[in-house]
Scaffold this motif. Structure first.
Motif, PDB file in Angstrom:
ATOM      1  N   ASP A 196     -22.368   7.585  23.002  1.00  0.00           N
ATOM      2  CA  ASP A 196     -23.768   7.559  23.391  1.00  0.00           C
ATOM      3  C   ASP A 196     -23.858   8.082  24.827  1.00  0.00           C
ATOM      4  O   ASP A 196     -22.972   7.807  25.617  1.00  0.00           O
ATOM      5  N   PRO A 197     -24.877   8.844  25.235  1.00  0.00           N
ATOM      6  CA  PRO A 197     -26.075   9.191  24.461  1.00  0.00           C
ATOM      7  C   PRO A 197     -25.831  10.359  23.527  1.00  0.00           C
ATOM      8  O   PRO A 197     -24.852  11.069  23.638  1.00  0.00           O
ATOM      9  N   ALA A 223     -25.995  -7.201  23.072  1.00  0.00           N
ATOM     10  CA  ALA A 223     -25.787  -5.800  23.430  1.00  0.00           C
ATOM     11  C   ALA A 223     -26.429  -5.551  24.796  1.00  0.00           C
ATOM     12  O   ALA A 223     -27.273  -6.343  25.230  1.00  0.00           O
ATOM     13  N   PRO A 224     -26.072  -4.482  25.461  1.00  0.00           N
ATOM     14  CA  PRO A 224     -25.251  -3.374  24.988  1.00  0.00           C
ATOM     15  C   PRO A 224     -23.756  -3.631  25.187  1.00  0.00           C
ATOM     16  O   PRO A 224     -23.358  -4.406  26.030  1.00  0.00           O
ATOM     17  N   TYR A 225     -22.974  -2.909  24.376  1.00  0.00           N
ATOM     18  CA  TYR A 225     -21.520  -2.987  24.440  1.00  0.00           C
ATOM     19  C   TYR A 225     -20.965  -1.664  24.947  1.00  0.00           C
ATOM     20  O   TYR A 225     -21.419  -0.590  24.546  1.00  0.00           O
ATOM     21  N   ASP A 226     -19.944  -1.765  25.802  1.00  0.00           N
ATOM     22  CA  ASP A 226     -19.273  -0.552  26.284  1.00  0.00           C
ATOM     23  C   ASP A 226     -18.452   0.086  25.178  1.00  0.00           C
ATOM     24  O   ASP A 226     -18.325   1.314  25.133  1.00  0.00           O
ATOM     25  N   ARG A 227     -17.903  -0.741  24.305  1.00  0.00           N
ATOM     26  CA  ARG A 227     -17.093  -0.263  23.194  1.00  0.00           C
ATOM     27  C   ARG A 227     -17.376  -1.117  21.971  1.00  0.00           C
ATOM     28  O   ARG A 227     -17.545  -2.336  22.071  1.00  0.00           O
ATOM     29  N   ILE A 228     -17.375  -0.450  20.794  1.00  0.00           N
ATOM     30  CA  ILE A 228     -17.509  -1.138  19.514  1.00  0.00           C
ATOM     31  C   ILE A 228     -16.418  -0.618  18.588  1.00  0.00           C
ATOM     32  O   ILE A 228     -16.307   0.596  18.371  1.00  0.00           O
ATOM     33  N   LEU A 229     -15.615  -1.542  18.058  1.00  0.00           N
ATOM     34  CA  LEU A 229     -14.591  -1.215  17.074  1.00  0.00           C
ATOM     35  C   LEU A 229     -15.043  -1.779  15.739  1.00  0.00           C
ATOM     36  O   LEU A 229     -15.366  -2.969  15.646  1.00  0.00           O
ATOM     37  N   VAL A 230     -15.052  -0.952  14.710  1.00  0.00           N
ATOM     38  CA  VAL A 230     -15.430  -1.399  13.372  1.00  0.00           C
ATOM     39  C   VAL A 230     -14.225  -1.201  12.459  1.00  0.00           C
ATOM     40  O   VAL A 230     -13.756  -0.082  12.280  1.00  0.00           O
ATOM     41  N   SER A 231     -13.735  -2.293  11.888  1.00  0.00           N
ATOM     42  CA  SER A 231     -12.529  -2.246  11.058  1.00  0.00           C
ATOM     43  C   SER A 231     -12.848  -2.421   9.584  1.00  0.00           C
ATOM     44  O   SER A 231     -12.141  -3.115   8.857  1.00  0.00           O
ATOM     45  N   ALA A 232     -13.934  -1.795   9.149  1.00  0.00           N
ATOM     46  CA  ALA A 232     -14.320  -1.778   7.736  1.00  0.00           C
ATOM     47  C   ALA A 232     -15.079  -0.478   7.496  1.00  0.00           C
ATOM     48  O   ALA A 232     -15.701   0.070   8.408  1.00  0.00           O
ATOM     49  N   MET A 233     -15.011   0.009   6.259  1.00  0.00           N
ATOM     50  CA  MET A 233     -15.570   1.316   5.910  1.00  0.00           C
ATOM     51  C   MET A 233     -17.066   1.239   5.619  1.00  0.00           C
ATOM     52  O   MET A 233     -17.495   0.535   4.713  1.00  0.00           O
ATOM     53  N   ALA A 234     -17.841   1.989   6.399  1.00  0.00           N
ATOM     54  CA  ALA A 234     -19.271   2.129   6.142  1.00  0.00           C
ATOM     55  C   ALA A 234     -19.493   3.335   5.227  1.00  0.00           C
ATOM     56  O   ALA A 234     -18.675   4.263   5.202  1.00  0.00           O
ATOM     57  N   THR A 235     -20.596   3.327   4.496  1.00  0.00           N
ATOM     58  CA  THR A 235     -20.929   4.491   3.670  1.00  0.00           C
ATOM     59  C   THR A 235     -21.700   5.520   4.486  1.00  0.00           C
ATOM     60  O   THR A 235     -21.633   6.712   4.208  1.00  0.00           O
ATOM     61  N   ASP A 236     -22.422   5.049   5.493  1.00  0.00           N
ATOM     62  CA  ASP A 236     -23.158   5.903   6.430  1.00  0.00           C
ATOM     63  C   ASP A 236     -22.992   5.313   7.820  1.00  0.00           C
ATOM     64  O   ASP A 236     -22.733   4.113   7.956  1.00  0.00           O
ATOM     65  N   LEU A 237     -23.204   6.124   8.848  1.00  0.00           N
ATOM     66  CA  LEU A 237     -23.127   5.634  10.220  1.00  0.00           C
ATOM     67  C   LEU A 237     -24.280   4.655  10.463  1.00  0.00           C
ATOM     68  O   LEU A 237     -25.442   5.042  10.386  1.00  0.00           O
ATOM     69  N   GLN A 265     -26.572  -0.413  19.657  1.00  0.00           N
ATOM     70  CA  GLN A 265     -25.986  -1.465  20.485  1.00  0.00           C
ATOM     71  C   GLN A 265     -25.012  -0.936  21.535  1.00  0.00           C
ATOM     72  O   GLN A 265     -24.486  -1.701  22.351  1.00  0.00           O
ATOM     73  N   LEU A 266     -24.792   0.384  21.544  1.00  0.00           N
ATOM     74  CA  LEU A 266     -23.903   0.979  22.539  1.00  0.00           C
ATOM     75  C   LEU A 266     -24.596   1.089  23.893  1.00  0.00           C
ATOM     76  O   LEU A 266     -25.767   1.456  23.980  1.00  0.00           O
ATOM     77  N   ALA A 267     -23.843   0.811  24.948  1.00  0.00           N
ATOM     78  CA  ALA A 267     -24.315   1.030  26.313  1.00  0.00           C
ATOM     79  C   ALA A 267     -24.336   2.536  26.583  1.00  0.00           C
ATOM     80  O   ALA A 267     -23.734   3.329  25.833  1.00  0.00           O
ATOM     81  N   ASP A 268     -25.006   2.941  27.648  1.00  0.00           N
ATOM     82  CA  ASP A 268     -24.931   4.348  28.064  1.00  0.00           C
ATOM     83  C   ASP A 268     -23.468   4.696  28.288  1.00  0.00           C
ATOM     84  O   ASP A 268     -22.741   3.936  28.937  1.00  0.00           O
ATOM     85  N   HIS A 269     -23.043   5.795  27.724  1.00  0.00           N
ATOM     86  CA  HIS A 269     -21.657   6.273  27.774  1.00  0.00           C
ATOM     87  C   HIS A 269     -20.715   5.369  26.991  1.00  0.00           C
ATOM     88  O   HIS A 269     -19.507   5.424  27.173  1.00  0.00           O
ATOM     89  N   GLY A 270     -21.286   4.533  26.111  1.00  0.00           N
ATOM     90  CA  GLY A 270     -20.480   3.679  25.259  1.00  0.00           C
ATOM     91  C   GLY A 270     -19.831   4.472  24.144  1.00  0.00           C
ATOM     92  O   GLY A 270     -20.260   5.582  23.805  1.00  0.00           O
ATOM     93  N   VAL A 271     -18.791   3.889  23.554  1.00  0.00           N
ATOM     94  CA  VAL A 271     -18.024   4.542  22.493  1.00  0.00           C
ATOM     95  C   VAL A 271     -17.858   3.563  21.335  1.00  0.00           C
ATOM     96  O   VAL A 271     -17.570   2.381  21.551  1.00  0.00           O
ATOM     97  N   MET A 272     -18.038   4.082  20.123  1.00  0.00           N
ATOM     98  CA  MET A 272     -17.760   3.306  18.922  1.00  0.00           C
ATOM     99  C   MET A 272     -16.777   4.095  18.059  1.00  0.00           C
ATOM    100  O   MET A 272     -16.906   5.318  17.920  1.00  0.00           O
ATOM    101  N   VAL A 273     -15.811   3.388  17.476  1.00  0.00           N
ATOM    102  CA  VAL A 273     -14.891   3.980  16.510  1.00  0.00           C
ATOM    103  C   VAL A 273     -15.127   3.246  15.203  1.00  0.00           C
ATOM    104  O   VAL A 273     -15.072   2.021  15.146  1.00  0.00           O
TER     105      VAL A 273
END
Length: 186
Positions: A169-170, A128-142, A149-157
């Protein structure tokens, strides 16, 4: 070219059929999840497109693909980041790591790779850090460890408890984008 056109271009360049088990390939055009083995699925194409549009991947980004499965999303992300970017796909199931890596290798995008995930650890904090993170499985909580692990101005879906979240982020700033079903994040 806007993100919508880039996502459609990536999906046209890397059709789902090339990432399915032989028995499922005839159903590649079906807009629903398809089995890839070990209780995992190749996500519905419309869902994958929605997630990629929310992620807004740009050329040169450093991207993490959590739950890479068959390698399809990793290939799509690699197309979106281009040669100047990098994509790390992580998968827990050893057979799917091999299957996904073999499928990805056929796309000839050496700036992307699939590796075995570390059990009990989300993502790969060491790279890390990552500019983008894609998660293709269901979490129960964030998962805070992924947000970290997100970079500044990073995005996770990520789907969390049935809702697709876009995390920026932030902050993080979290927005909701519809209801979805996925296999559980382990």
């Amino acid at each position: 070219m806007d993100t919508t056109d880039r996502v459609a271009e990536a999906m046209a360049a890397h059709p789902r059929a090339g990432f399915l088990r032989r028995a499922e390939r005839r159903r590649a055009g079906y807009d629903g999840p398809l089995a890839i083995g070990h209780g995992q699925t190749s996500s519905q194409p419309r869902t994958v497109a929605d997630m990629l549009r929310l992620l807004d991947v740009q050329p040169g980004h450093h991207v993490l693909d959590v739950g890479s499965g068959s390698g399809w999303t990793t290939a799509l992300l690699a197309h979106l980041v281009g040669r100047s970017g990098s994509v790390l796909g992580l998968e827990l199931e050893p057979d799917l790591v091999r299957f996904g890596a073999d499928n990805l290798a056929r796309t000839r995008q050496p700036w992307a790779r699939i590796e075995a995930a570390t059990p009990g650890e989300y993502g790969d904090p060491g790279r890390a850090p990552y500019d983008r993170i894609l998660v293709s499985a269901m979490a129960t909580d964030l998962p805070a460890s992924l947000v970290d692990q997100l970079a500044d101005h990073g995005v996770m879906v990520i789907p969390v408890d049935g809702v697709m979240l876009r995390v920026v982020d932030p902050g993080p700033v979290v927005t909701e984008h519809g209801y979805y079903r996925f296999v559980p994040l382990r």
